[in-house]
Design an enzyme around this catalytic site. Structure first.
Site, PDB file in Angstrom:
ATOM      1  N   GLU A 103       0.865  -0.930   0.033  1.00 31.96           N
ATOM      2  CA  GLU A 103      -0.121  -0.090  -0.063  1.00 31.96           C
ATOM      3  C   GLU A 103       0.886   1.257  -0.024  1.00 31.96           C
ATOM      4  O   GLU A 103       2.027   1.251   0.438  1.00 31.96           O
ATOM      5  CB  GLU A 103      -1.052   0.118   1.023  1.00 31.96           C
ATOM      6  CG  GLU A 103      -0.254   0.252   2.440  1.00 31.96           C
ATOM      7  CD  GLU A 103      -1.359   0.021   3.660  1.00 31.96           C
ATOM      8  OE1 GLU A 103      -2.111   1.036   3.517  1.00 31.96           O
ATOM      9  OE2 GLU A 103      -1.508  -0.756   4.520  1.00 31.96           O
ATOM     10  N   CYS A 129      -3.458 -11.544 -15.638  1.00 29.11           N
ATOM     11  CA  CYS A 129      -3.455 -10.822 -16.858  1.00 29.11           C
ATOM     12  C   CYS A 129      -4.818 -10.443 -17.268  1.00 29.11           C
ATOM     13  O   CYS A 129      -4.739  -9.929 -18.487  1.00 29.11           O
ATOM     14  CB  CYS A 129      -2.487 -11.798 -17.693  1.00 29.11           C
ATOM     15  SG  CYS A 129      -0.982 -12.233 -17.278  1.00 29.11           S
TER      16      CYS A 129
END
Length: 341
Positions: A103, A129
């Site tokens: 984060e 993907c």
């Protein structure tokens, strides 16, 4: 099937699609040279990346963290191409797998570097993907709902950390053939960035209509391809076999719901290897000439592969041509989205 396996958009257009090519070319011969002792010990030939995967080169960024700057560059170019200003953007989604920290989100850095204002909601969508295609669907749905007018979707990947860790591990004494083949796919990964701008079709007749498509999951396969900062470990055959089963199921699900994709002008697919491309073309009886390939020179750029391919192919597309984007992500999930150019 019930629920949301197929979906349609009412008023969404793709206004632009751009890509940023990472600056440093790395040819597959480099890995053959670096791993020459391992290949000799395992009695494996050189040139496997070229002959088996069809990957002759890939690109790298100059330094760590450049992937996010690449996303921002692609995003700014996409806004300029679409003629949309930063203060008109209501949403920016980052679909990258790559990240430097857990984060904050990568989206916050890209939002800042793009110069977007506080009105632009921003967050990450990560789905291996498939992230970019998923992000386009979320953005399109929000545009259809009237919640916002314009959205930017970006993705960029940095495979260098995985490349280095994989090479170091495969170069150690005593590595087995199974271990080598289990990490072979990591050597096909590349770097790059892409971005798209989506907006309301009724305000942009020049845009490319995003019609909708299908999504489908087979998450029993979530252990077939597992990646992290230190490498990617893949059951290549299991991933191919189960991925093909999933894509075929989604194709037939879409057909049953009225989508006819047998004769599209282009099939823009996630870029993996020769084996995967040939398998999909054969299973769906598609014309290979209508499937552009970027993996031979760019490798597998994760979620950025599909939009990079679309961006590079866009200059050849003519008004009214039908395009099918076919994404697949380890896990396994697939999504197909039709766009009328």
């Amino acid at each position: 099937m019930n629920g949301n396996s197929t979906f349609r958009h009412d008023n969404v257009a793709l206004l632009s699609i751009t890509e940023v090519t990472a600056p440093i070319e790395v040819k597959s011969e480099v890995f053959d040279e670096t791993l020459a002792d391992t290949l000799a010990e395992l009695r494996l030939p050189k040139g496997l990346l070229q002959r088996v995967a069809g990957v002759h080169a890939r690109r790298n960024w100059e330094k760590p963290g450049d992937f996010a700057t690449g996303s921002a560059e692609a995003g700014r170019a996409a806004l300029a191409q679409a003629g949309i200003s930063a203060d008109q953007v209501g949403l920016m989604i980052n679909a990258s797998v790559s990240r430097e920290n857990l984060e904050p989100s990568v989206a916050t850095r890209v939002h800042h570097e793009m110069g977007l204002g506080p009105q632009a909601m921003n967050f990450d969508i990560t789905n291996a993907c498939l992230g970019f295609v998923n992000a386009m669907t979320v953005a399109s749905t929000m545009i259809d709902s009237g919640q916002l007018d314009y959205a930017v979707v970006v993705a960029a990947e940095d495979a260098q950390r995985v490349q280095r860790a994989t090479v170091e591990r495969l170069a150690r004494p005593g590595v087995t053939r199974h271990e080598y083949l289990n990490e072979f796919a990591s050597l096909t990964l590349g770097c790059g960035a892409a971005a798209a701008v989506l907006g309301p079709a009724d305000r942009h007749p020049e845009g490319h209509r995003v019609l909708g498509g299908v999504t489908r999951g087979a998450t029993r396969n979530h252990e077939l391809c597992v990646g992290g900062f230190d490498g990617m470990f893949t059951d290549t055959k299991g991933l191919l076999d189960n991925g093909m089963e999933l894509v075929t199921s989604a194709w037939h699900e879409a057909l049953a719901d009225g989508w006819d994709w047998q004769h599209m002008d282009r099939y823009i697919m996630h870029q993996i290897s020769d084996v995967h491309m040939k398998s999909v073309a054969t299973a769906a009886e598609l014309d290979p000439q209508r499937i552009p390939k970027t993996y031979p020179q760019l490798g597998n750029v994760g979620p950025a592969s599909l939009p990079i391919t679309l961006a590079l192919e866009s200059e050849k597309l003519e008004r009214g041509e039908r395009v099918l984007c076919v994404g697949v992500g380890s896990g396994l999930n697939t999504a197909m989205t039709e766009i009328v150019w």
